[in-house]
Enzyme design. Structure first.
Site, PDB file in Angstrom:
ATOM      1  N   LYS A  83       0.660  -1.224  -0.151  1.00  0.00           N
ATOM      2  CA  LYS A  83      -0.030   0.081  -0.031  1.00  0.00           C
ATOM      3  C   LYS A  83       0.994   1.211  -0.022  1.00  0.00           C
ATOM      4  O   LYS A  83       1.876   1.318   0.847  1.00  0.00           O
ATOM      5  CB  LYS A  83      -0.602  -0.079   1.237  1.00  0.00           C
ATOM      6  CG  LYS A  83      -2.194   0.751   1.160  1.00  0.00           C
ATOM      7  CD  LYS A  83      -2.915   0.268   2.315  1.00  0.00           C
ATOM      8  CE  LYS A  83      -4.259   0.974   2.515  1.00  0.00           C
ATOM      9  NZ  LYS A  83      -4.865   0.581   3.915  1.00  0.00           N
TER      10      LYS A  83
HETATM   11  O1  G3P Z   1      -7.862   1.405   5.266  1.00  0.00           O
HETATM   12  C1  G3P Z   1      -8.074   3.016   5.809  1.00  0.00           C
HETATM   13  C2  G3P Z   1      -9.399   3.765   5.728  1.00  0.00           C
HETATM   14  O2  G3P Z   1     -10.305   2.521   5.655  1.00  0.00           O
HETATM   15  C3  G3P Z   1      -9.438   4.320   6.993  1.00  0.00           C
HETATM   16  O3  G3P Z   1     -10.487   4.630   7.530  1.00  0.00           O
HETATM   17  O4  G3P Z   1     -11.973   5.312   9.296  1.00  0.00           O
HETATM   18  O5  G3P Z   1      -9.601   5.955   9.352  1.00  0.00           O
HETATM   19  O6  G3P Z   1     -11.192   7.089   7.881  1.00  0.00           O
HETATM   20  P1  G3P Z   1     -10.681   5.849   8.621  1.00  0.00           P
END
Ligand code: G3P
Length: 221
Positions: A83
């Site tokens: 990633k």
């Molecule tokens: O994998 C990364 C992404 O899903 C992050 O989510 O909840 O931190 O905005 P969030």
């Protein structure tokens, strides 16, 4: 639509994997940090438990560091997807790693143009963060519609991995649009499993069965 779990929590990964629900895992430095301990152990374990793609994220911000880290991450297993962030160096790393046969997930995508560029660089996945767009008053799901429309005009082979999912409605909407993958925090997947009528229905079945059994104690299924 494939379902990935967005976590580095081994207990959650095992729990949902045992139900046959997981096509893959996504992690990021924040999720690793949340679990504490040595992330190397978590990465080794996750790639062992899960047969599908496991996204492990680089923390270098310049090209050569990303390549070095990407290759090290790939040693955890053939199912590792590297990633990288949506930056010029990230795209350069995406192109190099992809052309060596190492799949790449380009993360922190917030526009259709960024998704288009990541696809051009050879990404296996683009990760648009819909919840973070919703958080600032923009329609995250609109971005998924736009990327889907753009990708359907071409033959990139890049998959739309809907990330930053906050609730079950996001999942239904992503599935209606035809997103390739959603990556879900464990609590969202938990909520998707449940419905109050399922709970009440089961309670009623069991109460009726108990009634039947009270007259015939030897009855068994
Ligand atoms: O994998 C990364 C992404 O899903 C992050 O989510 O909840 O931190 O905005 P969030």
């Amino acid at each position: 639509m494939k379902i990935f779990l967005d976590t580095a929590n081994l207990e959650s990964i095992r729990k949902f994997n045992d139900m046959g629900l997981l096509d893959g895992i996504t992690t990021n430095p924040s999720l690793m940090s949340k679990e504490g301990g040595n992330p190397k152990d978590a990465m080794a374990e996750i790639t062992k438990i899960i047969k599908g793609d496991v996204s492990l994220e680089v923390v270098s911000t310049e090209y050569s560091g990303m390549i070095e880290e990407g290759k090290r991450l790939r040693q955890y297993g053939k199912n590792v997807v590297v990633k990288v962030p949506m930056t010029p160096d990230g795209l350069k790393a995406c192109k190099s790693l992809s052309s060596e046969g190492i799949p790449v997930n380009v993360t922190l995508i917030f526009s259709a143009n960024q998704a288009l560029l990541a696809a051009k660089s050879g990404a296996k996945y683009v990760s648009p963060f819909i919840g973070r767009l919703d958080d600032i008053g923009q329609d995250g799901m609109h971005l998924i519609r736009e990327i889907k429309e753009v990708f359907s005009n071409y033959d990139f082979g890049t998959q739309i991995l809907v990330a930053s999912v906050r609730h079950p409605l996001h999942v239904v909407d992503a599935a209606k649009i035809g997103a390739d993958v959603v990556t879900l925090p464990p609590d969202v997947l938990d909520k998707m499993l449940q419905h109050p009528l399922t709970k009440i229905g089961l309670q009623n079945f069991l109460a009726d069965w108990d009634k039947l059994k009270s007259g015939n104690p030897d009855i068994k299924i």
